[in-house]
Design a protein around this motif. Structure first.
Motif, PDB file in Angstrom:
ATOM      1  N   MET A   1       4.622  14.134 -11.287  1.00 57.20           N
ATOM      2  CA  MET A   1       5.179  13.127 -10.635  1.00 57.20           C
ATOM      3  C   MET A   1       4.952  12.457 -10.660  1.00 57.20           C
ATOM      4  O   MET A   1       4.299  11.148 -10.022  1.00 57.20           O
ATOM      5  CB  MET A   1       6.140  13.518  -9.661  1.00 57.20           C
ATOM      6  N   LYS A   2       5.832  11.522 -12.095  1.00 56.27           N
ATOM      7  CA  LYS A   2       5.767   9.431 -11.691  1.00 56.27           C
ATOM      8  C   LYS A   2       5.985   8.962 -10.292  1.00 56.27           C
ATOM      9  O   LYS A   2       6.706   9.183  -9.711  1.00 56.27           O
ATOM     10  CB  LYS A   2       5.931   8.822 -13.349  1.00 56.27           C
ATOM     11  N   LYS A   3       5.263   7.882  -9.768  1.00 57.84           N
ATOM     12  CA  LYS A   3       5.635   7.166  -8.819  1.00 57.84           C
ATOM     13  C   LYS A   3       5.907   5.759  -9.608  1.00 57.84           C
ATOM     14  O   LYS A   3       5.170   5.506 -10.236  1.00 57.84           O
ATOM     15  CB  LYS A   3       4.226   7.014  -7.582  1.00 57.84           C
ATOM     16  N   TYR A   4       7.049   5.150  -8.338  1.00 58.48           N
ATOM     17  CA  TYR A   4       7.640   3.571  -9.443  1.00 58.48           C
ATOM     18  C   TYR A   4       7.354   2.517  -8.652  1.00 58.48           C
ATOM     19  O   TYR A   4       7.801   2.799  -7.385  1.00 58.48           O
ATOM     20  CB  TYR A   4       8.277   4.164  -9.748  1.00 58.48           C
ATOM     21  N   PHE A   5       6.536   1.350  -8.757  1.00 60.38           N
ATOM     22  CA  PHE A   5       6.163   0.526  -8.114  1.00 60.38           C
ATOM     23  C   PHE A   5       7.467  -0.494  -8.596  1.00 60.38           C
ATOM     24  O   PHE A   5       7.169  -0.626 -10.011  1.00 60.38           O
ATOM     25  CB  PHE A   5       4.903   0.693  -7.658  1.00 60.38           C
ATOM     26  N   THR A   6       8.121  -1.383  -8.247  1.00 55.68           N
ATOM     27  CA  THR A   6       8.634  -2.345  -8.447  1.00 55.68           C
ATOM     28  C   THR A   6       8.421  -3.732  -7.059  1.00 55.68           C
ATOM     29  O   THR A   6       8.566  -3.427  -6.412  1.00 55.68           O
ATOM     30  CB  THR A   6      10.392  -2.071  -8.521  1.00 55.68           C
ATOM     31  N   PHE A  28      -1.679  -2.031  -7.874  1.00 47.65           N
ATOM     32  CA  PHE A  28      -0.899  -0.377  -8.214  1.00 47.65           C
ATOM     33  C   PHE A  28      -0.567   0.204  -9.324  1.00 47.65           C
ATOM     34  O   PHE A  28      -1.099   1.727  -9.278  1.00 47.65           O
ATOM     35  CB  PHE A  28       0.045  -0.786  -7.598  1.00 47.65           C
ATOM     36  N   GLN A  29      -0.561  -0.769  -9.924  1.00 45.77           N
ATOM     37  CA  GLN A  29      -0.833   0.430 -12.053  1.00 45.77           C
ATOM     38  C   GLN A  29      -1.991   1.227 -12.493  1.00 45.77           C
ATOM     39  O   GLN A  29      -2.688   1.518 -12.575  1.00 45.77           O
ATOM     40  CB  GLN A  29       0.028  -0.608 -13.195  1.00 45.77           C
ATOM     41  N   LYS A  30      -3.127  -0.097 -12.093  1.00 43.50           N
ATOM     42  CA  LYS A  30      -4.722  -0.047 -12.367  1.00 43.50           C
ATOM     43  C   LYS A  30      -5.580   1.155 -11.187  1.00 43.50           C
ATOM     44  O   LYS A  30      -5.916   1.848 -11.887  1.00 43.50           O
ATOM     45  CB  LYS A  30      -5.273  -0.918 -12.489  1.00 43.50           C
ATOM     46  N   HIS A  31      -5.394   1.255 -10.428  1.00 45.89           N
ATOM     47  CA  HIS A  31      -5.656   2.035  -9.542  1.00 45.89           C
ATOM     48  C   HIS A  31      -5.851   2.845  -8.524  1.00 45.89           C
ATOM     49  O   HIS A  31      -5.800   3.701  -7.778  1.00 45.89           O
ATOM     50  CB  HIS A  31      -6.721   1.106  -8.093  1.00 45.89           C
ATOM     51  N   LEU A  32      -4.121   2.429  -8.517  1.00 40.11           N
ATOM     52  CA  LEU A  32      -3.102   3.831  -8.115  1.00 40.11           C
ATOM     53  C   LEU A  32      -1.824   4.639  -8.537  1.00 40.11           C
ATOM     54  O   LEU A  32      -0.852   5.564  -7.931  1.00 40.11           O
ATOM     55  CB  LEU A  32      -2.571   3.499  -7.084  1.00 40.11           C
ATOM     56  N   ASN A  33      -2.329   4.514  -9.593  1.00 47.49           N
ATOM     57  CA  ASN A  33      -1.656   5.541 -10.986  1.00 47.49           C
ATOM     58  C   ASN A  33       0.024   4.943 -10.324  1.00 47.49           C
ATOM     59  O   ASN A  33       1.157   6.407 -11.181  1.00 47.49           O
ATOM     60  CB  ASN A  33      -1.638   7.008 -10.562  1.00 47.49           C
ATOM     61  N   TYR A  34       0.856   4.250 -10.108  1.00 47.96           N
ATOM     62  CA  TYR A  34       2.446   3.500  -9.843  1.00 47.96           C
ATOM     63  C   TYR A  34       3.241   3.167 -11.560  1.00 47.96           C
ATOM     64  O   TYR A  34       1.540   2.565 -12.391  1.00 47.96           O
ATOM     65  CB  TYR A  34       1.967   2.798  -9.330  1.00 47.96           C
ATOM     66  N   GLU A  35       3.695   3.929 -11.905  1.00 51.25           N
ATOM     67  CA  GLU A  35       3.887   2.593 -12.718  1.00 51.25           C
ATOM     68  C   GLU A  35       4.738   2.117 -12.798  1.00 51.25           C
ATOM     69  O   GLU A  35       5.212   1.443 -11.371  1.00 51.25           O
ATOM     70  CB  GLU A  35       5.807   4.028 -13.522  1.00 51.25           C
ATOM     71  N   VAL A  36       4.623   0.477 -13.055  1.00 54.61           N
ATOM     72  CA  VAL A  36       5.068  -0.959 -12.657  1.00 54.61           C
ATOM     73  C   VAL A  36       6.202  -1.820 -13.075  1.00 54.61           C
ATOM     74  O   VAL A  36       5.698  -1.789 -14.343  1.00 54.61           O
ATOM     75  CB  VAL A  36       3.518  -1.755 -12.684  1.00 54.61           C
ATOM     76  N   SER A  37       7.043  -1.931 -12.681  1.00 52.20           N
ATOM     77  CA  SER A  37       7.800  -2.921 -13.419  1.00 52.20           C
ATOM     78  C   SER A  37       7.536  -4.259 -12.001  1.00 52.20           C
ATOM     79  O   SER A  37       7.517  -4.365 -11.081  1.00 52.20           O
ATOM     80  CB  SER A  37       9.092  -2.634 -13.515  1.00 52.20           C
ATOM     81  N   ILE A  38       8.564  -5.476 -12.811  1.00 52.86           N
ATOM     82  CA  ILE A  38       8.645  -6.420 -12.339  1.00 52.86           C
ATOM     83  C   ILE A  38       9.311  -6.806 -12.307  1.00 52.86           C
ATOM     84  O   ILE A  38      10.179  -7.266 -13.908  1.00 52.86           O
ATOM     85  CB  ILE A  38       7.163  -7.823 -12.297  1.00 52.86           C
ATOM     86  N   LYS A  53      -0.394  -6.169 -19.036  1.00 51.25           N
ATOM     87  CA  LYS A  53      -0.659  -5.015 -19.595  1.00 51.25           C
ATOM     88  C   LYS A  53      -0.493  -3.825 -18.735  1.00 51.25           C
ATOM     89  O   LYS A  53      -0.578  -4.240 -17.874  1.00 51.25           O
ATOM     90  CB  LYS A  53      -1.913  -4.858 -20.087  1.00 51.25           C
ATOM     91  N   ASN A  54       0.134  -2.675 -19.358  1.00 51.76           N
ATOM     92  CA  ASN A  54       0.819  -1.775 -18.741  1.00 51.76           C
ATOM     93  C   ASN A  54       2.050  -1.999 -17.548  1.00 51.76           C
ATOM     94  O   ASN A  54       2.109  -1.139 -16.659  1.00 51.76           O
ATOM     95  CB  ASN A  54      -0.297  -0.652 -17.982  1.00 51.76           C
ATOM     96  N   ILE A  55       2.322  -3.268 -17.237  1.00 54.72           N
ATOM     97  CA  ILE A  55       3.301  -3.846 -16.239  1.00 54.72           C
ATOM     98  C   ILE A  55       4.854  -4.509 -17.240  1.00 54.72           C
ATOM     99  O   ILE A  55       4.518  -5.455 -18.137  1.00 54.72           O
ATOM    100  CB  ILE A  55       2.883  -4.858 -15.741  1.00 54.72           C
ATOM    101  N   THR A  56       5.867  -2.989 -17.302  1.00 54.68           N
ATOM    102  CA  THR A  56       7.231  -3.795 -17.715  1.00 54.68           C
ATOM    103  C   THR A  56       7.295  -4.564 -16.856  1.00 54.68           C
ATOM    104  O   THR A  56       8.309  -5.158 -15.015  1.00 54.68           O
ATOM    105  CB  THR A  56       8.375  -2.280 -17.495  1.00 54.68           C
ATOM    106  N   GLN A  71      17.298   2.907  -8.853  1.00 59.27           N
ATOM    107  CA  GLN A  71      17.415   3.808  -8.154  1.00 59.27           C
ATOM    108  C   GLN A  71      15.620   4.609  -8.394  1.00 59.27           C
ATOM    109  O   GLN A  71      15.617   5.722  -7.828  1.00 59.27           O
ATOM    110  CB  GLN A  71      18.414   4.905  -9.314  1.00 59.27           C
ATOM    111  N   LYS A  72      15.120   4.581  -9.054  1.00 58.00           N
ATOM    112  CA  LYS A  72      13.754   5.078  -9.454  1.00 58.00           C
ATOM    113  C   LYS A  72      12.702   5.205  -8.733  1.00 58.00           C
ATOM    114  O   LYS A  72      12.094   5.502  -8.848  1.00 58.00           O
ATOM    115  CB  LYS A  72      13.639   5.562 -11.230  1.00 58.00           C
ATOM    116  N   THR A  73      13.275   3.798  -8.276  1.00 56.16           N
ATOM    117  CA  THR A  73      12.123   2.706  -7.732  1.00 56.16           C
ATOM    118  C   THR A  73      11.485   3.941  -5.981  1.00 56.16           C
ATOM    119  O   THR A  73      12.391   3.661  -5.165  1.00 56.16           O
ATOM    120  CB  THR A  73      11.723   1.171  -7.118  1.00 56.16           C
ATOM    121  N   ASP A  74       9.932   3.767  -5.783  1.00 53.62           N
ATOM    122  CA  ASP A  74       9.818   4.652  -4.791  1.00 53.62           C
ATOM    123  C   ASP A  74       9.395   3.362  -3.696  1.00 53.62           C
ATOM    124  O   ASP A  74       9.693   3.418  -2.635  1.00 53.62           O
ATOM    125  CB  ASP A  74       8.529   5.541  -5.610  1.00 53.62           C
ATOM    126  N   ILE A  75       8.618   2.406  -4.901  1.00 55.60           N
ATOM    127  CA  ILE A  75       8.250   0.946  -3.560  1.00 55.60           C
ATOM    128  C   ILE A  75       8.572  -0.222  -3.904  1.00 55.60           C
ATOM    129  O   ILE A  75       8.583  -0.308  -5.752  1.00 55.60           O
ATOM    130  CB  ILE A  75       7.062   1.100  -3.349  1.00 55.60           C
TER     131      ILE A  75
END
Length: 203
Positions: A1-6, A28-38, A53-56, A71-75
């Motif tokens: 299950m994906k985890k989301y950090f914004t 968070f995206q490189k070492h903690l496997n979160y899908e990351v957005s700013i 890279k790998n950050i939306t 709505q989908k952000t965990d943190i």
């Protein structure tokens, strides 16, 4: 299950990416496997591809997409205790009541005296929240005077170049100052005055 950090940072510019604004999402995206957005405002910046890279980058030009992201952000992370951050925290909690909040205060002693609390801000920061300050001395003051719990998390350093560890005995006597040299907050004139006094005593 994906985890989301914004990270919510409306005024994102390229130079922010080498500071905590960019480095914490990067970790968070490189070492903690979160899908990351700013979540930020749109401008004409060309953002550094290493740090993004790998950050939306989610630009706040469509309300429906902002709500969907929240709505989908965990943190959801904020930097600074500002009204615009409190407004977004309120919005986040209304659409995602189980989401967690991380507020990095980025505080100094001048800002400490400007912060006041009311029932709204206390309520917004009391549940599912981590609030941190970078200075141990400021945490002591906060513990005695603030109505919310604050943790001490100092600013870190991320080594992109995998530099070798240096033994203490091999270190050189070098004084380094880093920051916006000449700006009021960094008080560069103090260290320059100290160098002047020291040089007079050693010459």
């Amino acid at each position: 299950m994906k985890k989301y950090f914004t990270l919510y940072w409306p005024g994102l510019q390229n130079f922010h990416l080498t500071k905590d604004v960019g480095l914490i999402p990067y970790v968070f995206q490189k070492h903690l496997n979160y899908e990351v957005s700013i979540l930020c405002g749109k401008n004409e910046e060309h953002y550094d591809e290493v740090f993004t890279k790998n950050i939306t980058l989610n630009f706040m030009d469509d309300e429906a997409s902002v709500t969907s992201l929240l709505q989908k952000t965990d943190i959801l992370m904020f930097i600074g205790l500002y009204d615009f951050n409190l407004n977004m925290i309120e919005r986040f909690k209304s659409v995602n009541p189980n989401g967690k909040i991380y507020l990095k205060l980025d505080l100094n002693r001048y800002w400490l005296n400007r912060i006041t609390f009311n029932d709204r801000s206390i309520n917004l920061l009391s549940n599912n929240s981590l609030v941190s300050v970078e200075s141990k001395n400021l945490k002591k003051i906060i513990d005695d005077t603030w109505p919310i719990k604050v943790e001490h998390i100092p600013n870190g350093f991320y080594d992109f170049f995998d530099s070798p560890l240096i033994n203490y005995k091999d270190k050189e006597n070098i004084i380094l100052t880093v920051g916006r040299l000449g700006s009021y907050e960094k008080a560069t004139e103090i260290i320059m005055e100290a160098f002047k006094i020291a040089s007079e005593k050693t010459s």
